[in-house]
Write an enzyme that holds these catalytic residues in place. Sequence first.
Site, PDB file in Angstrom:
ATOM      1  N   LYS A 179       0.843  -1.205   0.000  1.00  0.00           N
ATOM      2  CA  LYS A 179       0.000   0.000   0.000  1.00  0.00           C
ATOM      3  C   LYS A 179       0.873   1.247   0.000  1.00  0.00           C
ATOM      4  CE  LYS A 179      -3.056  -3.209   0.890  1.00  0.00           C
ATOM      5  NZ  LYS A 179      -3.814  -3.937  -0.098  1.00  0.00           N
TER       6      LYS A 179
HETATM    7  C1  LIG Z   1      -4.532  -5.158   0.888  1.00  0.00           C
HETATM    8  C2  LIG Z   1      -5.987  -5.163   1.002  1.00  0.00           C
HETATM    9  C3  LIG Z   1      -6.619  -5.712   2.126  1.00  0.00           C
HETATM   10  C4  LIG Z   1      -5.871  -6.439   3.209  1.00  0.00           C
HETATM   11  O1  LIG Z   1      -4.979  -5.612   3.893  1.00  0.00           O
HETATM   12  P1  LIG Z   1      -4.035  -6.239   5.012  1.00  0.00           P
HETATM   13  O2  LIG Z   1      -3.551  -5.052   5.770  1.00  0.00           O
HETATM   14  O3  LIG Z   1      -2.922  -6.933   4.270  1.00  0.00           O
HETATM   15  O4  LIG Z   1      -4.843  -7.167   5.820  1.00  0.00           O
HETATM   16  C5  LIG Z   1      -7.993  -5.629   2.195  1.00  0.00           C
HETATM   17  N1  LIG Z   1      -8.724  -5.044   1.232  1.00  0.00           N
HETATM   18  C6  LIG Z   1      -8.147  -4.512   0.126  1.00  0.00           C
HETATM   19  C7  LIG Z   1      -9.002  -3.859  -0.902  1.00  0.00           C
HETATM   20  C8  LIG Z   1      -6.760  -4.574  -0.031  1.00  0.00           C
HETATM   21  O5  LIG Z   1      -6.205  -4.060  -1.130  1.00  0.00           O
END
Ligand SMILES: *Cc1c(COP(=O)(O)O)cnc(C)c1O
Length: 377
Positions: free
Chosen positions: A180
Amino acid sequence: MIPVMVPMLGEEEAQAAAEAVRSGWVAQGPRVARFEEAFAAAVGAGHGVAVSSCTTALHLALVVHAVGPGDEVIVPSLSFIATANAVRYVGATPVFADVDLAGGNLTVETVDAVRSGATRAVIAVHQGGVPFDTVALRKAAEGWGLALIEDAACAAGSTAYGAPAGAGAAIAAWSFHPRKIITTGEGGMVTLDDAEQAARLRRLREHGMNVSAADRHASSRPVQESYLETAYNYRMTDIQAAVGLVQLSRLPALVAQRRALAARYQELLAGLPGLTAVTDPPYGQSNHQSFWVRVDPEFGAGRDALLDALADAGISARHGIMAAHLEPAYADLAARTAPLPVTERLTRDSLILPLHHRLTGADQERIVTVLRAAAGR
Ligand SMILES: *Cc1c(COP(=O)(O)O)cnc(C)c1O
């Protein structure tokens, strides 16, 4: 070699983590509290509750909205699988809705098409950083009497209607995974405006305890805690929060740079019929956490051929966003899932191009040259 994503981590993050370690307070403590406050302010929310991931944030959001067995929760299939998985953690059933072709997001129409008497909530994703229509969907959910949980995993720095994407959300879940835009290694946050729900979330992430470690530390006498409900250990550490505070200070510059790089891609791709780059919706701006391109037949080379050509040239790209309903984990729902033509088209025909702070204009030209050559242009 051009990687698809590189987290922007500098000496400041390393020092902040080291300071947390030297302080002796490594579990959830004062840095987590500071990060919560700063992050909530940055995304225009009243409260932030830090947790271990966006997945656990989504789980707790469903718990505070009392979603459980027998309930249906509408989710996009076109999302990272955690969105659907969270629904199953509370014993509810995910119901997959289709998305719009331009932004890959749920719309009022696609949600309405799969609503039933058992629907309790909707989890709408700000897809790859592209905000969904917050005004339209929040209003519709309210009218239907449904909880709207916003999966803002990718949306730190995105805007909708002139406000941060999660501002005004009943509840939003964020991710700080290294894929992210800002990262704490692993980590997540719930943001919301409701103080009572925020207090419950703080207990839910910490075994249901009514006294936090910080409260206990601040007291000169042993404090007798009480466990109000069966809950979880979903805490973030102070080492992570120390890194998160530095990362948050970089967010505006990171977003500005990603938008400039995305605009350059859009320019380079504009003259190529059959390739459609993701663009901002009329009501908002993406942070361009993911930059995807849809490949239509007229381009002359398919999505997989383009991924091969890029890989051969040392460029790391990715398949488009996954579709949970096509995975073995959700095969049991196939018979009750309505057709999802746009979802299937996007997941089959799109690819994600490299976008990160080290990417140069020359890299982008090279990438687009490889795409053109693969189609004989
Ligand atoms: C990455 C992501 C998640 C999960 O995030 P984590 O912090 O790795 O649990 C959930 N929803 C979306 C849309 C994502 O892109």
